[in-house]
Design a protein around this motif. Structure first.
Motif, PDB file in Angstrom:
ATOM      1  N   ALA A 179      71.001  63.349  -0.037  1.00 35.34           N
ATOM      2  CA  ALA A 179      69.955  62.342   0.196  1.00 35.34           C
ATOM      3  C   ALA A 179      68.893  62.512  -0.886  1.00 35.34           C
ATOM      4  O   ALA A 179      68.842  63.559  -1.533  1.00 35.34           O
ATOM      5  N   PRO A 180      68.054  61.484  -1.096  1.00 34.27           N
ATOM      6  CA  PRO A 180      66.998  61.655  -2.102  1.00 34.27           C
ATOM      7  C   PRO A 180      66.034  62.748  -1.643  1.00 34.27           C
ATOM      8  O   PRO A 180      65.559  62.722  -0.515  1.00 34.27           O
ATOM      9  N   SER A 181      65.814  63.734  -2.486  1.00 32.80           N
ATOM     10  CA  SER A 181      64.943  64.845  -2.111  1.00 32.80           C
ATOM     11  C   SER A 181      64.432  65.475  -3.389  1.00 32.80           C
ATOM     12  O   SER A 181      64.832  65.080  -4.497  1.00 32.80           O
TER      13      SER A 181
ATOM     14  N   ASP B 289      80.463  58.799   0.511  1.00 32.35           N
ATOM     15  CA  ASP B 289      80.778  57.488  -0.054  1.00 32.35           C
ATOM     16  C   ASP B 289      80.129  56.344   0.732  1.00 32.35           C
ATOM     17  O   ASP B 289      80.371  55.172   0.456  1.00 32.35           O
ATOM     18  N   ASP B 290      79.337  56.718   1.695  1.00 33.07           N
ATOM     19  CA  ASP B 290      78.682  55.776   2.598  1.00 33.07           C
ATOM     20  C   ASP B 290      77.652  54.913   1.845  1.00 33.07           C
ATOM     21  O   ASP B 290      76.745  55.436   1.201  1.00 33.07           O
TER      22      ASP B 290
ATOM     23  N   ILE C  79      74.096  55.873  -0.048  1.00 28.66           N
ATOM     24  CA  ILE C  79      73.963  55.710  -1.510  1.00 28.66           C
ATOM     25  C   ILE C  79      72.712  54.884  -1.815  1.00 28.66           C
ATOM     26  O   ILE C  79      71.905  55.240  -2.681  1.00 28.66           O
ATOM     27  N   SER C  80      72.511  53.789  -1.069  1.00 31.06           N
ATOM     28  CA  SER C  80      71.344  52.951  -1.391  1.00 31.06           C
ATOM     29  C   SER C  80      70.025  53.624  -1.016  1.00 31.06           C
ATOM     30  O   SER C  80      68.975  53.279  -1.556  1.00 31.06           O
ATOM     31  N   ALA C  81      70.073  54.647  -0.133  1.00 33.65           N
ATOM     32  CA  ALA C  81      68.837  55.377   0.220  1.00 33.65           C
ATOM     33  C   ALA C  81      68.241  56.065  -1.017  1.00 33.65           C
ATOM     34  O   ALA C  81      67.024  56.287  -1.088  1.00 33.65           O
TER      35      ALA C  81
ATOM     36  N   GLY D 236      79.106  57.199  -4.978  1.00 33.45           N
ATOM     37  CA  GLY D 236      79.489  58.252  -4.032  1.00 33.45           C
ATOM     38  C   GLY D 236      80.407  59.287  -4.669  1.00 33.45           C
ATOM     39  O   GLY D 236      80.767  59.177  -5.853  1.00 33.45           O
ATOM     40  N   LEU D 237      80.804  60.263  -3.864  1.00 28.82           N
ATOM     41  CA  LEU D 237      81.615  61.382  -4.361  1.00 28.82           C
ATOM     42  C   LEU D 237      82.922  60.922  -5.018  1.00 28.82           C
ATOM     43  O   LEU D 237      83.310  61.428  -6.069  1.00 28.82           O
TER      44      LEU D 237
END
Ligand code: NAD
Length: 346
Positions: A36-38, A56-57, A61-63, A74-75
């Protein structure tokens, strides 16, 4: 052509392995993943590593965009752009990830938090580079096992046999895990023998070793108290053992009394003084004045920087899997010179 390397899990080990890989002239970083973005994304951006999502969700990804980071996908997309993936996910998640790597046809390297049976093959540069040549997947043994391997394998090679008892005085938690204990307590690990000794036998089954472990309230370094029984006729003295250890790659031998480096805190200060990134120490630190050979019994202490000794081993493991360097000593020399040059400490 440079080997394209994906790092799945850009945490404590992943960020270090990514830098070590990026320093090598025969490798390049295809991308690194975050869940996640962090804050950790910031470092990937600064280093110029393409950032991917661990999953791959599409919502996950858009988060990343919402969080202000450009996510390349995604992966699966990352694996399609890689030859080798270094899995640096939290321990015991590797088994699930292996299926994804196999499906993508990418070679995989796991870390010591995974059990040996995830790959049925483990890796330590000095112990079994040969056995890993061309393999599809392996596991770099844990920080403690790497430390045991660095000093015990050359002793075993010299002596022909070795029986070892080792007490691991281990840090309770990494610097980032401040929620973990013990605090103001010393905690014996009530699984005897501890997993460390048997783990060494996954890369060097010829060494007979058992270990006990005790967790102490520190976040930096482990110390091993090692007692090794050498076969009669070993021909070694305390001085020649010190010399043998001093000439091994990724081992530092220093006289504690003369250098005044008598504690792990001072070892870490030395690593910072010599300009190692994050204050890491890839080498195993052996106290010269803690080495004593009495008849056939050898005693010594060594200290392990838990977050970093496995880092260069991952680079060597990539060369083993791709078969690009068959000589472990040549790989170690190449890996270490490139890291030192990149950090300006060469
Ligand atoms: P960490 O928690 O610092 O980092 C793990 C990273 O993986 C995090 O960024 C996390 O978000 C991400 N992640 C979470 N779930 C994931 C998944 N399903 N797939 C991919 N990534 C995922 O952990 P760490 O300390 O870097 O440990 C990684 C591995 O290295 C473990 O097997 C551990 O046992 C081993 N290891 C750790 C140390 C150490 O001192 N920290 C030393 C040697 C080996």
């Amino acid at each position: 052509m440079a080997t394209r390397v994906a790092i799945n899990g850009y945490g404590t080990i992943g960020k270090r392995v990514a830098d070590a890989v990026a320093a090598q002239s025969d490798m390049e970083i295809a991308g690194v993943t975050k869940t996640a973005p962090s804050f950790g994304c910031e470092l990937a951006v600064r280093r110029g590593f393409p950032l991917y999502c661990t999953f791959d969700d599409t919502a996950r990804i858009s988060a990343f965009d919402t969080g202000g980071y450009e996510c390349a996908g995604g992966l699966s997309k990352l694996l399609a752009a890689a030859d080798v993936v270094v899995d640096c996910s939290p321990g015991k998640t590797g088994g699930e990830n292996l299926a994804k790597y196999r499906q993508a046809g990418v070679k995989a390297i796991f870390q010591g938090g995974e059990p040996h049976n995830v790959t049925d093959l483990s890796y330590s540069s000095s112990a079994n580079h040969d056995a890993n040549l061309g393999a599809d997947a392996t596991r770099v043994v844990s920080c403690n096992t790497t430390g045991l391997s660095r000093t015990l394998v050359p002793l075993w090679q010299h002596c022909g046999s070795l029986a070892v008892e080792c007490t691991m005085v281990r840090r309770a938690a990494d610097p980032g895990d401040s929620g973990k204990g013990p605090i103001n307590a010393i905690k014996p690990v009530l699984k005897v023998p501890s997993h460390h000794g048997p783990d060494l036998m996954t890369v060097c089954p010829e060494i007979s070793i058992n270990s006990l472990a005790v967790a102490v309230p520190t976040t930096i370094m482990h110390v091993h108290a090692i007692v090794a029984t050498l076969p009669s006729g070993h021909g070694l003295t305390t001085e020649s053992v010190v010399e043998l250890l001093r000439t091994q790659p990724r081992v530092i031998v220093m006289h504690g009394g003369e250098s005044r480096i008598t504690t792990t805190a001072e070892v870490m200060e030395m690593a910072r003084d010599i300009g190692r990134r994050w204050g890491d120490l890839h080498e195993i630190f052996v106290w010269e004045d803690g080495v004593s050979l009495q008849d056939d019994t050898l005693y010594y202490f060594q200290a392990i920087h838990q977050e970093s000794d496995v880092v260069p081993e991952n680079v060597d493991a990539i060369r083993a899997l791709t078969g690009s360097e068959t000589d472990w000593r040549a790989s170690v020399a190449k890996t270490d010179a490139a890291i030192a040059a990149a950090q300006g400490t060469g």
